[in-house]
Design an enzyme around this catalytic site. Structure first.
Site, PDB file in Angstrom:
ATOM      1  N   ASN A 104       0.853  -1.192   0.000  1.00  0.00           N
ATOM      2  CA  ASN A 104       0.000   0.000   0.000  1.00  0.00           C
ATOM      3  C   ASN A 104       0.887   1.239   0.000  1.00  0.00           C
ATOM      4  O   ASN A 104       2.032   1.195   0.464  1.00  0.00           O
ATOM      5  CB  ASN A 104      -0.859  -0.005   1.276  1.00  0.00           C
ATOM      6  CG  ASN A 104      -1.763   1.219   1.387  1.00  0.00           C
ATOM      7  OD1 ASN A 104      -2.430   1.606   0.427  1.00  0.00           O
ATOM      8  ND2 ASN A 104      -1.768   1.846   2.550  1.00  0.00           N
ATOM      9  N   HIS A 106       0.786   5.137   1.504  1.00  0.00           N
ATOM     10  CA  HIS A 106       0.073   6.036   2.406  1.00  0.00           C
ATOM     11  C   HIS A 106       0.653   7.435   2.236  1.00  0.00           C
ATOM     12  O   HIS A 106       1.880   7.598   2.219  1.00  0.00           O
ATOM     13  CB  HIS A 106       0.229   5.558   3.856  1.00  0.00           C
ATOM     14  CG  HIS A 106      -0.582   6.378   4.806  1.00  0.00           C
ATOM     15  ND1 HIS A 106      -1.952   6.232   4.926  1.00  0.00           N
ATOM     16  CD2 HIS A 106      -0.239   7.392   5.634  1.00  0.00           C
ATOM     17  CE1 HIS A 106      -2.394   7.113   5.802  1.00  0.00           C
ATOM     18  NE2 HIS A 106      -1.386   7.819   6.255  1.00  0.00           N
ATOM     19  N   ASP A 147      -2.620   0.466   7.707  1.00  0.00           N
ATOM     20  CA  ASP A 147      -1.378   1.242   7.714  1.00  0.00           C
ATOM     21  C   ASP A 147      -0.329   0.746   8.710  1.00  0.00           C
ATOM     22  O   ASP A 147       0.493   1.525   9.189  1.00  0.00           O
ATOM     23  CB  ASP A 147      -1.664   2.733   7.996  1.00  0.00           C
ATOM     24  CG  ASP A 147      -2.603   3.327   6.960  1.00  0.00           C
ATOM     25  OD1 ASP A 147      -2.553   2.891   5.795  1.00  0.00           O
ATOM     26  OD2 ASP A 147      -3.382   4.221   7.320  1.00  0.00           O
TER      27      ASP A 147
HETATM   28  C1  GRF Z   1      -2.805   8.853  -2.826  1.00  0.00           C
HETATM   29  O1  GRF Z   1      -2.363  10.027  -2.224  1.00  0.00           O
HETATM   30  C2  GRF Z   1      -2.451   7.646  -1.997  1.00  0.00           C
HETATM   31  O2  GRF Z   1      -1.307   7.801  -1.242  1.00  0.00           O
HETATM   32  C3  GRF Z   1      -3.618   7.540  -1.069  1.00  0.00           C
HETATM   33  O3  GRF Z   1      -4.730   7.929  -1.835  1.00  0.00           O
HETATM   34  C4  GRF Z   1      -4.308   8.791  -2.876  1.00  0.00           C
HETATM   35  C5  GRF Z   1      -4.826   8.215  -4.139  1.00  0.00           C
HETATM   36  O4  GRF Z   1      -4.679   9.099  -5.218  1.00  0.00           O
HETATM   37  N1  GRF Z   1      -3.667   6.284  -0.400  1.00  0.00           N
HETATM   38  P1  GRF Z   1      -4.981   8.592  -6.682  1.00  0.00           P
HETATM   39  O5  GRF Z   1      -6.367   7.938  -6.666  1.00  0.00           O
HETATM   40  O6  GRF Z   1      -3.914   7.630  -7.068  1.00  0.00           O
HETATM   41  O7  GRF Z   1      -4.978   9.826  -7.534  1.00  0.00           O
END
Ligand code: GRF
Length: 192
Positions: A104, A106, A147
């Site tokens: 993932n 974050h 997380d």
């Molecule tokens: C990203 O900032 C990611 O870290 C978080 O959600 C956001 C997703 O953005 N978990 P996108 O959908 O890839 O534009």
């Protein structure tokens, strides 16, 4: 060598999913096999169409209460799962079917500013409210808690005194686009 097949899970815009697909396009070692979303109207479906990536919807109920997603991933010979803005908790059956093979991203420097409900601008607002001078990204393995899996990589960006949550989001996205595909590639090379 066998091509490693990735499924990218995204609940929203999917800009990371698209960026990762672009990075691996034409790479014979790694193939982005599909995008999967739990939101029918997520913009990630539009990005999938533009990028020529097959995309599939599974409801929250299918994720939580059925083996539909695991069955599908197995049928598609998926080796590795990337969560990029995916907001559902990964259920036990998927964790078990993909040990050490789900990561993932974050949008903050874990272990701070993570956990349930910490997503999108809420994260950046919390970072600003805490008066932090830096934020960044954390790429980590996924376990049964939001997380909390083992951290693979972090990168930081500076926060200026007048930055808003969307300014911080933009800086964080820049880091995500730069590093997430490379870290996926590196992690795959270590694992397989
Ligand atoms: C990203 O900032 C990611 O870290 C978080 O959600 C956001 C997703 O953005 N978990 P996108 O959908 O890839 O534009």
């Amino acid at each position: 060598m066998k091509t490693k097949r990735i499924a990218i899970f995204a609940s929203g815009s999917g800009s990371n999913a698209e960026n990762i697909a672009r990075y691996f396009a034409g790479n014979s070692a790694v193939k982005v096999a599909c995008f999967i979303s739990n939101k029918k109207d997520a913009y990630v479906f539009e990005r999938a169409r533009k990028s020529g990536i097959p995309s599939y919807y599974f409801s929250a109920g299918q994720f939580k209460n059925t083996s539909d997603v695991v069955d599908f991933l197995k049928k598609e010979n998926i080796d590795f799962i990337v969560l990029a803005g995916f907001l559902l908790k990964i259920p036990e059956n998927i964790l078990q079917a993909f040990p050490q093979a789900i990561i993932n991203i974050h949008p903050a420097l874990l272990p701070e500013f993570g956990g349930k409900g910490m997503y999108g601008d809420r994260v950046h607002e919390a970072v600003l409210a805490a008066g932090r001078k830096q934020s960044g990204i954390t790429i980590h393995y996924v376990n049964e808690n939001y997380d909390e899996g083992e951290i693979i990589f972090q990168a930081a960006c500076n926060i200026s005194p007048n930055d808003t949550a969307s300014d911080v989001a933009a800086k964080v996205h820049t880091l995500e686009y730069e590093y997430f595909p490379k870290i996926i590639e590196k992690t795959l090379n270590l694992l397989f």
